[in-house]
Scaffold this motif. Sequence first.
Motif, short mmCIF file in Angstrom:
data_model
loop_
_atom_site.label_atom_id
_atom_site.label_comp_id
_atom_site.label_asym_id
_atom_site.label_seq_id
_atom_site.Cartn_x
_atom_site.Cartn_y
_atom_site.Cartn_z
N GLY A 12 12.29 5.99 0.27
CA GLY A 12 11.54 7.17 -0.12
C GLY A 12 10.34 7.50 0.74
O GLY A 12 9.64 8.49 0.49
N ILE A 13 10.08 6.68 1.77
CA ILE A 13 8.93 6.90 2.64
C ILE A 13 9.41 7.34 4.02
O ILE A 13 10.33 6.74 4.59
CB ILE A 13 8.07 5.62 2.74
CG1 ILE A 13 7.42 5.36 1.38
CG2 ILE A 13 7.01 5.74 3.84
CD1 ILE A 13 6.66 4.06 1.28
N GLY B 159 2.13 9.12 -6.65
CA GLY B 159 2.44 10.53 -6.50
C GLY B 159 2.09 11.13 -5.16
O GLY B 159 2.29 12.34 -4.94
N TYR B 160 1.58 10.32 -4.23
CA TYR B 160 1.28 10.83 -2.90
C TYR B 160 2.56 10.95 -2.08
O TYR B 160 3.51 10.18 -2.24
CB TYR B 160 0.30 9.90 -2.17
CG TYR B 160 -1.09 9.88 -2.78
CD1 TYR B 160 -2.02 10.86 -2.48
CD2 TYR B 160 -1.46 8.86 -3.65
CE1 TYR B 160 -3.29 10.85 -3.04
CE2 TYR B 160 -2.74 8.83 -4.22
CZ TYR B 160 -3.63 9.83 -3.91
OH TYR B 160 -4.89 9.81 -4.47
N ASP B 161 2.58 11.90 -1.17
CA ASP B 161 3.65 12.07 -0.19
C ASP B 161 3.27 11.21 1.01
O ASP B 161 2.33 11.52 1.73
CB ASP B 161 3.75 13.54 0.20
CG ASP B 161 4.84 13.81 1.22
OD1 ASP B 161 5.48 12.86 1.68
OD2 ASP B 161 5.03 14.99 1.59
N VAL B 162 3.99 10.10 1.22
CA VAL B 162 3.59 9.09 2.21
C VAL B 162 4.51 9.10 3.41
O VAL B 162 5.74 9.07 3.27
CB VAL B 162 3.59 7.67 1.58
CG1 VAL B 162 3.09 6.64 2.59
CG2 VAL B 162 2.72 7.64 0.33
N GLU C 121 0.81 -1.22 0.00
CA GLU C 121 0.00 0.00 0.00
C GLU C 121 0.85 1.28 0.00
O GLU C 121 0.64 2.17 -0.84
CB GLU C 121 -0.96 -0.02 1.19
CG GLU C 121 -2.05 -1.08 1.04
CD GLU C 121 -3.01 -1.13 2.19
OE1 GLU C 121 -4.16 -1.57 1.97
OE2 GLU C 121 -2.63 -0.74 3.31
N ALA C 122 1.77 1.39 0.94
CA ALA C 122 2.56 2.62 1.02
C ALA C 122 3.38 2.84 -0.25
O ALA C 122 3.43 3.96 -0.79
CB ALA C 122 3.48 2.59 2.25
#
Length: 408
Positions: free
Chosen positions: A66-67, A31-34, A23-24
């Motif tokens: 990247g998260i 393109g979401y900032d997670v 999911e993340a």
Amino acid sequence: MSKKVCMVVAYHPFLDARIFKKEAKSLQKMGYDVSMIVPRKNGNLFDIDGTPFKKSFRSNVFIHEGIKIVTYHAEKTRKSLNKVLSSEDVWETEGFNNPLTNLAMAEDADIYHTHEYLSLFAGIGIKRRMQKEKEKKVKLIYDSHELTPDPLHPRTSEEKRKNLEDKLFIMLKEVDYLITVSDSIKDWYIARMPDLPIEVIYNSPPLIKDVELKAYEGSQLTVGYEGNITHHKGNQEKIFGISEICSQKLDFQFKIIGGSQFGTPLKIPKHLTTIIKQTGWVDYHSIPKHMQAIDIGWIDLEEVHYSLNSDYALPNKFFSYLNNGVPVVVNKCQEMENFIRKHKCGYVIQKQQADAKDFANAFLYLKRNPEKLEKMSKNGRKVMEEIYSWEEMEKRLAGVYAKLLPTP
């Protein structure tokens, strides 16, 4: 400016396959900032098998693949989260001011995506406080990996179960979208809250490319098990019993991908050490490589007392087997039985509590009928390609988020 998503986690490991790997990472790709707010136990983050990371992931905040990962101490939060069983007045005064809620609010996200009963409670606090303190209306998702409380769980008193369920329905009134993992769980919610927006996103893996389907020729048979080994999932005594019986009848191997909690290898009886092979816990992306040697996948969700969560389960390993063209043999559980009967991709033993002999007989029967195994293998792989792969689930996830945050 990209929309912000915050995953709110009460007890899952931060590298959990569903939460982080699928999911993340999928939301990040969209393109979401997670970001993720995740628990430490005794000061440590922990791996998927429960082993604490003692030399890595030591910073309170760090970036992984990247998260953004923000950590908190579970011990300092538990008392506040347990106020869920108190009245709503106590929720406001004692329940919602805790490290999990405070850190999540600091992310100033647009959507908060919760994954357990207690993180849902934290999410209710986040939603209410964001509106009151920041005058910001945020969206709240409850990702119900299972039914909590389980209406038939034998270790929960009737009084506590009713209290938990009453509080669940109070919280669900403030949920903007519910995600769950099987159609039976979806139906359970809809029967009680028909207007609740809900989507099923199965625990399926990304589609493996170029799978070479089994021929099921020759005298050898390898049965495989993926995941945790506990008393009611992957019972080691059943593994020993199955291996004992089958190895007396044919050239047999039992392969375990995963194992017991904290990565401790099973203590295999000496006469079975050449028959039972253990890989230990492996990287999520390497599971398909280990599946190549498996002819039949084994799932046994045995409960001493009947459990609705076992009956409604479609576990990760179920789809992992099918993704690799491996037919599945299971004990009698409603959701898996319905799936297998619909898609003809496995074999169901008609007992909720099947023993080693029951499973061994099923494996021996299928080995004597290679044409059945070959057909099951093709069917399982086909439905993963057409319906159930994570690529298809990703579209459902994107649809949920698009409804909550429509493009202007």
